[in-house]
Design a protein around this motif. Structure first.
Motif, short mmCIF file in Angstrom:
data_model
loop_
_atom_site.label_atom_id
_atom_site.label_comp_id
_atom_site.label_asym_id
_atom_site.label_seq_id
_atom_site.Cartn_x
_atom_site.Cartn_y
_atom_site.Cartn_z
N VAL A 1 0.87 -1.17 0.00
CA VAL A 1 0.00 0.00 0.00
C VAL A 1 0.91 1.23 0.00
O VAL A 1 1.67 1.44 0.96
N ARG B 1 2.04 5.32 0.09
CA ARG B 1 1.66 6.38 1.04
C ARG B 1 0.40 7.12 0.60
O ARG B 1 -0.30 7.68 1.44
N THR B 2 0.11 7.10 -0.68
CA THR B 2 -1.13 7.73 -1.15
C THR B 2 -2.37 6.96 -0.68
O THR B 2 -3.47 7.51 -0.68
N ARG B 3 -2.16 5.68 -0.32
CA ARG B 3 -3.22 4.80 0.19
C ARG B 3 -4.44 4.76 -0.74
O ARG B 3 -5.59 4.61 -0.27
N ASP B 4 -4.19 4.87 -2.03
CA ASP B 4 -5.31 4.87 -2.96
C ASP B 4 -5.39 3.60 -3.79
O ASP B 4 -6.28 3.47 -4.64
N ARG B 5 -4.47 2.66 -3.57
CA ARG B 5 -4.48 1.43 -4.36
C ARG B 5 -3.51 0.43 -3.74
O ARG B 5 -2.79 0.74 -2.79
#
Length: 121
Positions: free
Chosen positions: A100, A102-106
Motif C-alpha cells: 500500500v 503512502r497515497t493509500r489509494d491502491r
C-alpha cells in the motif's frame, strides 16, 4: 515509486544453507502479504512460502521443515532461511509483495528481479 530488491543467492553444496533477503523501498504506507516464489528453467513460477503482515506463514510441502520465512516490518524486509538444501531447490527465487503506497489509494503487486540459487556439488 516502490521497488523490491533481492539478495543472498549463490552456489551452495547439497545440505548447505543460504539466506535470501528482500528489501522494499520507496513511498510505502504498509506491506500486506509477502512471499517467495521460485522458477526453474522451463517450469512455472511456484510459491515457496508466504507471510502475512501479522506473521502468519504458509509453505510449499517440498520445503516444509527446511525453509523459514520471516519479515521485519519496521524495515520493510523479508527473509528466507534455507537449510538442508537439495539440488531440486535450484531455481531463480523471486520475492513478491502487496504494497500500500503512502497515497493509500491502491494496492501495488510487486516483484523483485530474482536471485539465482544453485545447489550442486
Amino acid at each position: 515509486q516502490v521497488q523490491l530488491v533481492e539478495s543472498g543467492g549463490g552456489l551452495v553444496q547439497p545440505g548447505g544453507s543460504l539466506r535470501l533477503s528482500c528489501a522494499a523501498s520507496g513511498s510505502i504506507f504498509s506491506i500486506n502479504r509477502m512471499g517467495w516464489y521460485r522458477q526453474d528453467l522451463g517450469k512455472e513460477r511456484d510459491l515457496v512460502a508466504d507471510i502475512t503482515l501479522g506473521g502468519g506463514t504458509n509453505y510449499a510441502d517440498s520445503v516444509k521443515g527446511r525453509f523459514t520465512i520471516s519479515r521485519d516490518n519496521a524495515n520493510n524486509t523479508m527473509y528466507l532461511q534455507m537449510n538442508s538444501l537439495k539440488p531440486e531447490d535450484t531455481a531463480v527465487y523471486y520475492c513478491n509483495a502487496r504494497v500500500v503506497p503512502r497515497t493509500r489509494d491502491r494496492f501495488l503487486e510487486l516483484w523483485g528481479q530474482g536471485t539465482l540459487v544453485t545447489v550442486s556439488s
